[in-house]
Design a protein around this motif. Structure first.
Motif, PDB file in Angstrom:
ATOM      1  N   ILE A 103       0.819  -1.210   0.000  1.00 23.87           N
ATOM      2  CA  ILE A 103       0.000   0.000   0.000  1.00 23.87           C
ATOM      3  C   ILE A 103       0.855   1.264   0.000  1.00 23.87           C
ATOM      4  O   ILE A 103       0.335   2.369  -0.132  1.00 23.87           O
ATOM      5  CB  ILE A 103      -0.999  -0.100   1.179  1.00 23.87           C
ATOM      6  N   THR A 106      -0.025   3.979  -2.487  1.00 22.40           N
ATOM      7  CA  THR A 106      -1.044   5.024  -2.311  1.00 22.40           C
ATOM      8  C   THR A 106      -0.656   6.015  -1.221  1.00 22.40           C
ATOM      9  O   THR A 106      -1.473   6.844  -0.838  1.00 22.40           O
ATOM     10  CB  THR A 106      -2.406   4.420  -1.923  1.00 22.40           C
TER      11      THR A 106
ATOM     12  N   ARG B  73       0.403  -7.256  -9.778  1.00 23.74           N
ATOM     13  CA  ARG B  73      -0.934  -6.870  -9.308  1.00 23.74           C
ATOM     14  C   ARG B  73      -1.000  -5.412  -8.836  1.00 23.74           C
ATOM     15  O   ARG B  73      -1.994  -4.728  -9.087  1.00 23.74           O
ATOM     16  CB  ARG B  73      -1.409  -7.808  -8.207  1.00 23.74           C
ATOM     17  N   ILE B  74       0.043  -4.921  -8.156  1.00 28.30           N
ATOM     18  CA  ILE B  74      -0.035  -3.563  -7.605  1.00 28.30           C
ATOM     19  C   ILE B  74      -0.229  -2.552  -8.732  1.00 28.30           C
ATOM     20  O   ILE B  74      -1.117  -1.696  -8.692  1.00 28.30           O
ATOM     21  CB  ILE B  74       1.243  -3.222  -6.810  1.00 28.30           C
ATOM     22  N   ILE B  75       0.606  -2.671  -9.772  1.00 31.73           N
ATOM     23  CA  ILE B  75       0.523  -1.737 -10.893  1.00 31.73           C
ATOM     24  C   ILE B  75      -0.840  -1.831 -11.553  1.00 31.73           C
ATOM     25  O   ILE B  75      -1.499  -0.823 -11.819  1.00 31.73           O
ATOM     26  CB  ILE B  75       1.644  -2.050 -11.908  1.00 31.73           C
ATOM     27  N   ILE B  78      -3.789  -0.386  -9.436  1.00 30.80           N
ATOM     28  CA  ILE B  78      -3.777   1.078  -9.398  1.00 30.80           C
ATOM     29  C   ILE B  78      -4.393   1.631 -10.685  1.00 30.80           C
ATOM     30  O   ILE B  78      -5.191   2.579 -10.664  1.00 30.80           O
ATOM     31  CB  ILE B  78      -2.323   1.587  -9.227  1.00 30.80           C
ATOM     32  N   VAL B  79      -4.039   1.010 -11.814  1.00 27.76           N
ATOM     33  CA  VAL B  79      -4.592   1.452 -13.090  1.00 27.76           C
ATOM     34  C   VAL B  79      -6.109   1.235 -13.110  1.00 27.76           C
ATOM     35  O   VAL B  79      -6.876   2.103 -13.527  1.00 27.76           O
ATOM     36  CB  VAL B  79      -3.903   0.725 -14.262  1.00 27.76           C
ATOM     37  N   LEU B 109     -10.039  12.063  -5.196  1.00 27.66           N
ATOM     38  CA  LEU B 109      -9.253  11.711  -4.014  1.00 27.66           C
ATOM     39  C   LEU B 109      -9.290  10.217  -3.723  1.00 27.66           C
ATOM     40  O   LEU B 109      -8.420   9.685  -3.043  1.00 27.66           O
ATOM     41  CB  LEU B 109      -9.781  12.456  -2.789  1.00 27.66           C
ATOM     42  N   THR B 111      -8.765   7.783  -5.631  1.00 26.78           N
ATOM     43  CA  THR B 111      -7.669   7.035  -6.254  1.00 26.78           C
ATOM     44  C   THR B 111      -6.574   6.741  -5.243  1.00 26.78           C
ATOM     45  O   THR B 111      -5.981   5.673  -5.262  1.00 26.78           O
ATOM     46  CB  THR B 111      -7.075   7.846  -7.422  1.00 26.78           C
ATOM     47  N   SER B 112      -6.300   7.692  -4.363  1.00 32.44           N
ATOM     48  CA  SER B 112      -5.206   7.461  -3.418  1.00 32.44           C
ATOM     49  C   SER B 112      -5.730   7.055  -2.048  1.00 32.44           C
ATOM     50  O   SER B 112      -5.025   7.178  -1.056  1.00 32.44           O
ATOM     51  CB  SER B 112      -4.325   8.698  -3.315  1.00 32.44           C
ATOM     52  N   ASN B 113      -6.961   6.552  -1.986  1.00 25.39           N
ATOM     53  CA  ASN B 113      -7.471   6.009  -0.721  1.00 25.39           C
ATOM     54  C   ASN B 113      -7.001   4.565  -0.605  1.00 25.39           C
ATOM     55  O   ASN B 113      -7.361   3.722  -1.414  1.00 25.39           O
ATOM     56  CB  ASN B 113      -8.995   6.087  -0.723  1.00 25.39           C
ATOM     57  N   CYS B 114      -6.195   4.296   0.415  1.00 23.16           N
ATOM     58  CA  CYS B 114      -5.584   2.969   0.447  1.00 23.16           C
ATOM     59  C   CYS B 114      -6.598   1.885   0.772  1.00 23.16           C
ATOM     60  O   CYS B 114      -6.331   0.710   0.556  1.00 23.16           O
ATOM     61  CB  CYS B 114      -4.401   2.920   1.398  1.00 23.16           C
ATOM     62  N   LEU B 117      -7.441   0.105  -2.637  1.00 24.78           N
ATOM     63  CA  LEU B 117      -6.397  -0.841  -3.037  1.00 24.78           C
ATOM     64  C   LEU B 117      -6.322  -1.999  -2.048  1.00 24.78           C
ATOM     65  O   LEU B 117      -6.143  -3.156  -2.438  1.00 24.78           O
ATOM     66  CB  LEU B 117      -5.048  -0.118  -3.115  1.00 24.78           C
ATOM     67  N   GLY B 118      -6.499  -1.687  -0.767  1.00 25.59           N
ATOM     68  CA  GLY B 118      -6.421  -2.713   0.269  1.00 25.59           C
ATOM     69  C   GLY B 118      -7.453  -3.806   0.068  1.00 25.59           C
ATOM     70  O   GLY B 118      -7.134  -4.988   0.190  1.00 25.59           O
ATOM     71  N   LEU B 121      -6.455  -6.012  -2.863  1.00 24.04           N
ATOM     72  CA  LEU B 121      -5.325  -6.879  -2.530  1.00 24.04           C
ATOM     73  C   LEU B 121      -5.725  -7.983  -1.557  1.00 24.04           C
ATOM     74  O   LEU B 121      -5.332  -9.145  -1.716  1.00 24.04           O
ATOM     75  CB  LEU B 121      -4.186  -6.051  -1.926  1.00 24.04           C
TER      76      LEU B 121
END
Lengths: 218, 192
Positions: A103, A106, B73-75, B78-79, B109, B111-114, B117-118, B121
């Motif tokens: 993470i 981000t 997966r991370i890349i 994010i896309v 905003l 987009t960068s809320n973890c 993504l969390g 994942l």
């Protein structure tokens, strides 16, 4: 190298965690022991230094219109590399902090420095700024990690072998008391961080009473 | 069915994303200055998070696993998230003026809320099925919204209390969040 305040200002005055409240999620989640904190600090340092240096090198090639997606992709690439390195060389630690290493991508502290600094400055200064940001974040992580570990377990550097290899198994310093097991749990993270922040405000009262810095909500 | 219900309650309350897993703290501390903004952010995040988690699941199992490229997966996620945010914000802009005015500034905003993504994942690392991913992400987003709204309302009151100067702003917010987290710990054992 010319003496430069870039490093110090990035590490102390604009400390990403305490002054700007950026990167709170990993800060609170991983600071339950010094070793976890050090592991994440190292991974974050790798990502912020690597990506900001590369962004600075490429700053004339990246078209202005597409700069944010480019920055994010570069940061994501370094995060992937950090994740793979940790998985390969410190698997015990990886199992504990894997999610928060992934993470890092981000963490708006990194994108913020890329946008505000690395994309406009020469490589040397960007490197210093990134190193300062990484050191400031590491300082905040390790401070919180140390306080929480002492309060919860009465130890420092427990499970050091997860990060430094088997010869580090005896590094644990035991202080012989357990005050507040809660400090290692989720509520403890919030409360200890709040108290430390208040203490910091109290000690730095020289500056005019500012309320919360207006951080971006990202 | 019972499994899915447990998964939902687990993500919603027991392992609450904000208070127990420390995901999505930036909007939690940054935006929850008031009840209305907290609710708008929560709704926008729920929408994006669920959609992004489902698409991420499909792409991960449809493309990355067959090609043995899981480490990308991370890349990729994010896309996907950035794409979903763009899509949702264009769609809202074109269909509803009211909704756009309400949510417009909070969407980028996300987009960068973890937390977003969390969830993607966590869902892939636990090998959840598509349906499970859907339920898990609704639970996670619901829990995020619930805590955002509760905390937003609480902070409105906190602003009018006589708090000692060093504690004003972030410190008292963190400590209140800690006490809330303590309350949520009481739900441990309710679901797996």
């Amino acid at each position: 190298m010319v003496p430069d305040s870039t490093f110090a200002s990035a590490a102390i005055a604009r400390n990403p965690a305490w002054a700007q409240l950026l990167g709170l999620c990993p800060l609170l989640a991983v600071s339950n022991s010094v070793v976890n904190a050090l592991g994440l600090a190292a991974a974050s340092a790798f990502v912020v230094i690597g990506s900001n240096t590369l962004i600075s090198v490429l700053r004339r090639q990246i078209p202005d219109m597409a700069r944010l997606p480019c920055f994010v992709l570069i940061i994501a690439t370094f995060t992937t590399v950090a994740t793979l390195l940790l998985e390969a060389y410190a698997y015990g630690l990886y199992e504990k902090i894997a999610l928060f290493v992934q993470i890092i991508v981000t963490n708006c502290m990194i994108l913020g420095r890329a946008e505000a600094f690395a994309s406009r400055q020469p490589v040397g200064r960007s490197l210093l700024d990134a190193a300062g940001t990484a050191a400031g974040f590491a300082l905040a992580l390790v401070t919180l990690g140390a306080v929480r570990e002492v309060l919860a377990h009465g130890t420092l550097l427990r499970d050091a072998e997860h990060l430094f290899g088997t010869h580090a198994a005896g590094w644990q310093i035991s202080l012989g008391f357990e005050v507040l097991p809660l400090a290692a749990l989720a509520p403890g993270a919030f409360i200890v961080a709040g108290l430390l922040l208040a203490l910091g405000n109290r000690l730095l009262r020289a500056r005019p009473a500012t309320t919360t810095p207006d951080t971006d909500a990202t | 069915m019972a499994d899915l219900a447990l998964l939902l309650i687990g993500a919603l309350l027991v392992n609450n994303f904000v208070l127990a897993q420390f995901l999505g703290l930036c909007p939690f501390m940054g935006i929850t200055r008031g009840y209305d903004t907290a609710l708008a952010t929560g709704v926008a995040t729920t929408f994006v998070l669920t959609l992004a988690a489902v698409i991420a699941h499909l792409v991960y199992h449809g493309v990355l696993v067959p090609l043995e490229l899981e480490y990308l997966r991370i890349i990729l996620f994010i896309v996907v998230i950035a794409g979903v945010v763009q899509l949702v914000s264009r769609y809202i802009e074109a269909t509803s003026v009211v909704l756009h005015q309400m949510l417009g500034i909070y969407l980028p905003l996300i987009t960068s809320n973890c937390a977003v993504l969390g969830v993607a994942l966590l869902a892939t690392s636990q090998d959840l099925s598509l349906l499970e991913t859907l339920v898990f992400s609704i639970g996670a987003a619901g829990g995020f919204t619930l805590v955002m709204v509760l905390f937003g309302a609480m902070r409105e009151t906190l602003d009018h209390e006589g708090i000692p100067a060093p504690f004003r702003g972030a410190p008292i917010a963190l400590i209140s969040a800690g006490i809330m987290s303590l309350a949520f710990m009481g739900l441990t054992g309710l679901a797996g």
